[in-house]
Write a protein that holds these residues in place. Structure first.
Motif, PDB file in Angstrom:
ATOM      1  N   MET A   1       0.802  -1.220   0.106  1.00  0.00           N
ATOM      2  CA  MET A   1       0.019  -0.010   0.011  1.00  0.00           C
ATOM      3  C   MET A   1       0.895   1.133   0.021  1.00  0.00           C
ATOM      4  SD  MET A   1      -2.754   1.234   2.855  1.00  0.00           S
ATOM      5  CE  MET A   1      -1.748   1.589   3.933  1.00  0.00           C
ATOM      6  N   ASN A   2       0.518   2.340  -0.845  1.00  0.00           N
ATOM      7  CA  ASN A   2       1.047   3.513  -0.756  1.00  0.00           C
ATOM      8  C   ASN A   2       0.347   4.622  -0.908  1.00  0.00           C
ATOM      9  OD1 ASN A   2       0.775   4.015  -3.616  1.00  0.00           O
ATOM     10  ND2 ASN A   2       2.506   2.610  -3.970  1.00  0.00           N
ATOM     11  N   VAL A   3       0.615   6.142  -1.107  1.00  0.00           N
ATOM     12  CA  VAL A   3      -0.382   6.967  -1.204  1.00  0.00           C
ATOM     13  C   VAL A   3      -1.245   7.061  -2.455  1.00  0.00           C
ATOM     14  CG1 VAL A   3       0.944   8.575   0.332  1.00  0.00           C
ATOM     15  CG2 VAL A   3       1.615   8.606  -2.195  1.00  0.00           C
ATOM     16  N   ARG A   4      -0.666   6.356  -3.513  1.00  0.00           N
ATOM     17  CA  ARG A   4      -1.410   6.311  -4.772  1.00  0.00           C
ATOM     18  C   ARG A   4      -2.383   5.173  -4.634  1.00  0.00           C
ATOM     19  NH1 ARG A   4       3.539   8.384  -5.687  1.00  0.00           N
ATOM     20  NH2 ARG A   4       4.652   6.143  -5.858  1.00  0.00           N
ATOM     21  N   THR A   5      -2.296   4.467  -3.968  1.00  0.00           N
ATOM     22  CA  THR A   5      -3.142   3.191  -3.861  1.00  0.00           C
ATOM     23  C   THR A   5      -4.765   3.475  -4.023  1.00  0.00           C
ATOM     24  OG1 THR A   5      -1.580   1.885  -2.755  1.00  0.00           O
ATOM     25  CG2 THR A   5      -3.800   0.828  -2.803  1.00  0.00           C
ATOM     26  N   GLU A   9      -8.989  -1.053  -3.193  1.00  0.00           N
ATOM     27  CA  GLU A   9      -7.992  -2.094  -2.728  1.00  0.00           C
ATOM     28  C   GLU A   9      -7.765  -2.105  -1.311  1.00  0.00           C
ATOM     29  OE1 GLU A   9      -4.683  -1.233  -5.559  1.00  0.00           O
ATOM     30  OE2 GLU A   9      -6.210  -1.091  -7.262  1.00  0.00           O
ATOM     31  N   ILE A  10      -8.180  -1.222  -0.461  1.00  0.00           N
ATOM     32  CA  ILE A  10      -7.661  -1.346   0.977  1.00  0.00           C
ATOM     33  C   ILE A  10      -8.660  -2.080   1.464  1.00  0.00           C
ATOM     34  CG2 ILE A  10      -7.427   0.253   2.873  1.00  0.00           C
ATOM     35  CD1 ILE A  10      -5.508   0.852   0.622  1.00  0.00           C
ATOM     36  N   TYR A  15     -14.932  -2.055  -2.479  1.00  0.00           N
ATOM     37  CA  TYR A  15     -15.249  -1.485  -3.726  1.00  0.00           C
ATOM     38  C   TYR A  15     -16.633  -0.779  -3.605  1.00  0.00           C
ATOM     39  CZ  TYR A  15     -17.810  -1.218  -8.407  1.00  0.00           C
ATOM     40  OH  TYR A  15     -18.134  -0.405  -9.582  1.00  0.00           O
ATOM     41  N   SER A  16     -17.668  -1.279  -2.630  1.00  0.00           N
ATOM     42  CA  SER A  16     -19.003  -0.517  -2.351  1.00  0.00           C
ATOM     43  C   SER A  16     -18.773   0.979  -1.706  1.00  0.00           C
ATOM     44  CB  SER A  16     -19.839  -1.505  -1.571  1.00  0.00           C
ATOM     45  OG  SER A  16     -20.993  -0.630  -1.170  1.00  0.00           O
ATOM     46  N   SER A  17     -17.986   0.933  -0.741  1.00  0.00           N
ATOM     47  CA  SER A  17     -17.453   2.023  -0.152  1.00  0.00           C
ATOM     48  C   SER A  17     -16.731   2.988  -0.900  1.00  0.00           C
ATOM     49  CB  SER A  17     -16.729   1.905   1.250  1.00  0.00           C
ATOM     50  OG  SER A  17     -17.679   1.242   2.162  1.00  0.00           O
ATOM     51  N   ALA A  18     -15.940   2.507  -1.545  1.00  0.00           N
ATOM     52  CA  ALA A  18     -15.059   3.324  -2.527  1.00  0.00           C
ATOM     53  C   ALA A  18     -15.949   4.029  -3.435  1.00  0.00           C
ATOM     54  CB  ALA A  18     -13.951   2.454  -3.113  1.00  0.00           C
TER      55      ALA A  18
END
Length: 673
Positions: A1-5, A9-10, A15-18
């Protein structure tokens, strides 16, 4: 994981919350970290129930004695719990939260925060924040609970995503992400401000108000600093970009053109014309913004620039934001320039009347089409440039042989704002209206005077005058909702004025339908034009003398001033009627009754409503400020000074890779070359 992820994908987001987060423009981990609280609930006062006072925000620690859902007669669900901290029981109440009985059980030890109220002899807290005392907290706030017993951040939310959800995810992400974030500010610029990592940690989870202030100072500085660095660097790069053929100003021919105009140019028009002509005679491409109210005469200034380009053997492109305005400019420029041998063409989605090599082509975004010949273009003019994306403006500029670029706006922009967000452009202001323009008498109309105002309108229409009615601002973009609101108003006014001819205009109409309505209004076949606010500010109907604005409280002062600028184009006395039922906004709206200077009204907007409301949502154009304010002159000066110091020392910024990286992130918001 990085700042651009991507957030989808977290773990714990998915997907739904994103998809819900995308509604508030949060796509990546860094977007979420940069989603700052807009206020804090102070739940740091931890007391016992016995010591709590009614009306006080407190935090209590204790045990749940009972919890259950109660159904009301209207089938609404109320969740009630009895909570005891060992000194006195207290009732907790939640609405529409039946799921709490699955999360909280009898015997659970909780920490709760909220405002103490009293019903009869019983203490109570409505909708308290809560968390279990034995729950594991993320390390970034391991010294404290997250939702209670502290300064608790409250965020801008969206349906299905509340502040508690956001706090939990941000707290979980912060420990891993902070170590990855590099502070881009060099030490000589940062001076005694806290680091970026500390600022991000403190803005989300402050220990006290001092930490909030430190974080806001640092993050606000960064916002204005990088805007100014981006715009001033573009300006510096532009001036070194290329040397181009200097255009010759043929004074005698220009004098004849100006002398034969059907009106005398104002001092402001002459001054701005001189500034443009000076640019054209330099060896570098012009990059200038002309600001002037509707009716101040920007079009004739543009016509002079296009005439000079024509005399030097170059063609001009003139891009307007809508077909209505493009057709109007086409008629005006043709009238001015065709007697001097120039050929003027029109190129829009619905109308393409262009000779193989018209000297001037006026159009909409259709000018970006590859089908249009742009050979030998030396001047590009963009009207209301904030209506176009950077990509569109860049593509248009790329079509020019010599990219002299002139942008124009009728939006009053406070000077501090213009110098900050348009620092890459030279600025000219047409701050004078032609002589003989009648002042527009402006009045706030309360609901109980509406009928009288309708009689007033009827009388003026029977005297041969015409009226605009602007429907309430629902959204800045032209949506189906806005169009529907205009239709409802139109149908209502058909009943109010059964003997008058009404027309309806909104952005959802087809181009031909819009053109027919405008022409009918221009010819006098329509008495009252019902229109949404996003339809062109540049419409010029001298016989329109009354402007009615429904829901005036929803507009900024500068927006209202622009709207009333559609009338007062002839010699008859004109009236602007502001309808509002919002008592709180009347003091703000009263400024329009006494102030007729768009820039002064824009400055007032800045003070009263804040920088987020200067141009309205859709028009704000380039940069979004979350912390800083364009009214903070001290910070603007400080960041500008720091920017100039840095660029004079290292113009390419090659000694500061983190700064270069940050500028690349900002690049989409600045006019690239």
């Amino acid at each position: 994981m990085n700042v651009r992820t991507f957030l989808s994908e977290i773990s714990g987001i998915g997907y739904s919350s994103a998809k819900k987060l995308e509604r508030i423009n949060l796509f990546t981990v860094m977007d979420l970290i940069n989603h700052y609280p807009f206020r804090y609930d102070d739940f740091s006062n931890t007391v016992s129930t016995m010591d709590a006072k009614v009306g006080e925000k407190v935090t209590l620690q204790g045990e749940i004695w009972s919890i259950s859902n109660i159904f009301t007669r209207s089938r609404k669900i109320i969740t009630k719990a009895i909570f005891n901290d060992g000194t006195s029981p207290i009732e907790l109440t939640w609405f529409n939260s039946s799921w709490l009985t699955k999360q909280i059980a009898v015997g659970d030890r909780l920490q709760i925060s909220g405002k103490i109220t009293k019903y009869g002899r019983k203490f109570s807290i409505l909708m308290p924040q809560w968390e279990k005392l034995d729950s594991h907290q993320p390390s970034v706030v391991s010294h404290q609970t997250l939702h209670t017993g502290r300064l608790v951040p409250v965020y801008p939310e969206t349906y299905g995503i509340n502040s508690k959800w956001l706090r939990t995810r941000i707290a979980k992400l912060m420990p891993n992400i902070l170590s990855e974030i590099k502070d881009p500010l060099p030490d000589e610029i940062r001076e005694n401000m806290i680091t970026l990592q500390a600022a991000l940690s403190q803005i989300h989870f402050p220990k006290d108000y001092q930490e909030i202030e430190q974080a806001r100072q640092r993050l606000g500085f960064d916002e204005l600093f990088f805007i100014q660095l981006a715009t001033l660097k573009v300006r510096a790069d532009w001036s070194k970009k290329m040397s181009v053929k200097k255009l010759k100003v043929k004074s005698e021919k220009l004098k004849v053109f100006v002398k034969t105009l059907p009106f005398k140019l104002t001092k402001a028009q002459l001054r701005v014309t001189d500034e443009i002509l000076d640019d054209l005679q330099k060896g570098i491409p012009m990059n200038r913004l002309v600001q002037g109210e509707g009716g101040s005469g920007k079009t004739v200034v543009a016509a002079i620039a296009m005439y000079i380009a024509y005399l030097n053997g170059f063609r001009s492109l003139y891009m307007a934001p809508t077909e209505i305005l493009a057709f109007q400019h086409f008629d005006t420029v043709k009238k001015f320039l065709e007697p001097y041998g120039t050929s003027v063409g029109i190129y829009t989605g619905s109308r393409k009347k262009v000779a193989d090599k018209s000297d001037i082509v006026i159009g909409t975004h259709a000018l970006l089409s590859n089908k249009l010949s742009t050979e030998n273009v030396g001047l590009i003019i963009v009207d209301e440039q904030q209506r176009f994306g950077v990509e569109q403006r860049t593509l248009l500029r790329s079509k020019a042989k010599i990219p002299h670029f002139l942008t124009m706006t009728a939006t009053p922009i406070p000077r501090t704002v213009a110098l900050t967000i348009y620092g890459d452009l030279d600025l000219s202001i047409i701050d004078e209206l032609p002589k003989g323009r009648p002042k527009i008498s402006t009045h706030i109309v309360p609901e109980n005077k509406r009928k009288d105002s309708y009689n007033f309108i009827n009388t003026h229409v029977l005297n041969g005058e015409q009226v605009y009615v602007i429907t309430p601002l629902i959204e800045e973009s032209e949506t189906l909702i806005s169009a529907k609101a205009a239709k409802v108003e139109f149908e209502k006014l058909m009943k109010v004025f059964p003997d008058l001819k009404l027309g309806l205009l909104h952005g959802r109409l087809r181009s031909k339908e819009k053109e027919n309505v405008i022409n009918a209004f221009r010819k006098g076949s329509i008495d009252i034009m019902v229109s949404t606010s996003v339809v062109e500010v540049g419409m010029d109907i001298p016989n329109a003398t009354i402007m009615v604005i429904e829901g005036a409280e929803r507009f900024g002062l500068a927006q209202l001033h622009q709207l009333r600028g559609r009338i007062g184009r002839g010699i008859k006395e004109s009236f602007c009627l502001l309808y509002t039922s919002d008592i709180k906004s009347k003091n703000r709206l009263k400024h329009l009754e006494t102030t007729y200077d768009g820039l002064k009204l824009a400055e007032l907007d800045l003070k009263i409503r804040g920088s987020g409301e200067i141009f309205g949502i859709r028009q704000s154009g380039r940069f979004e400020l979350k912390i800083a304010s364009f009214s903070d002159l001290t910070l603007i000066e400080k960041t500008r000074s720091a920017t100039q110091k840095l660029l004079s020392k290292n113009p390419s910024l090659d000694k500061y890779p983190p700064l270069q990286a940050q500028l690349r992130n900002l690049a989409p918001n600045v006019m690239p070359d």
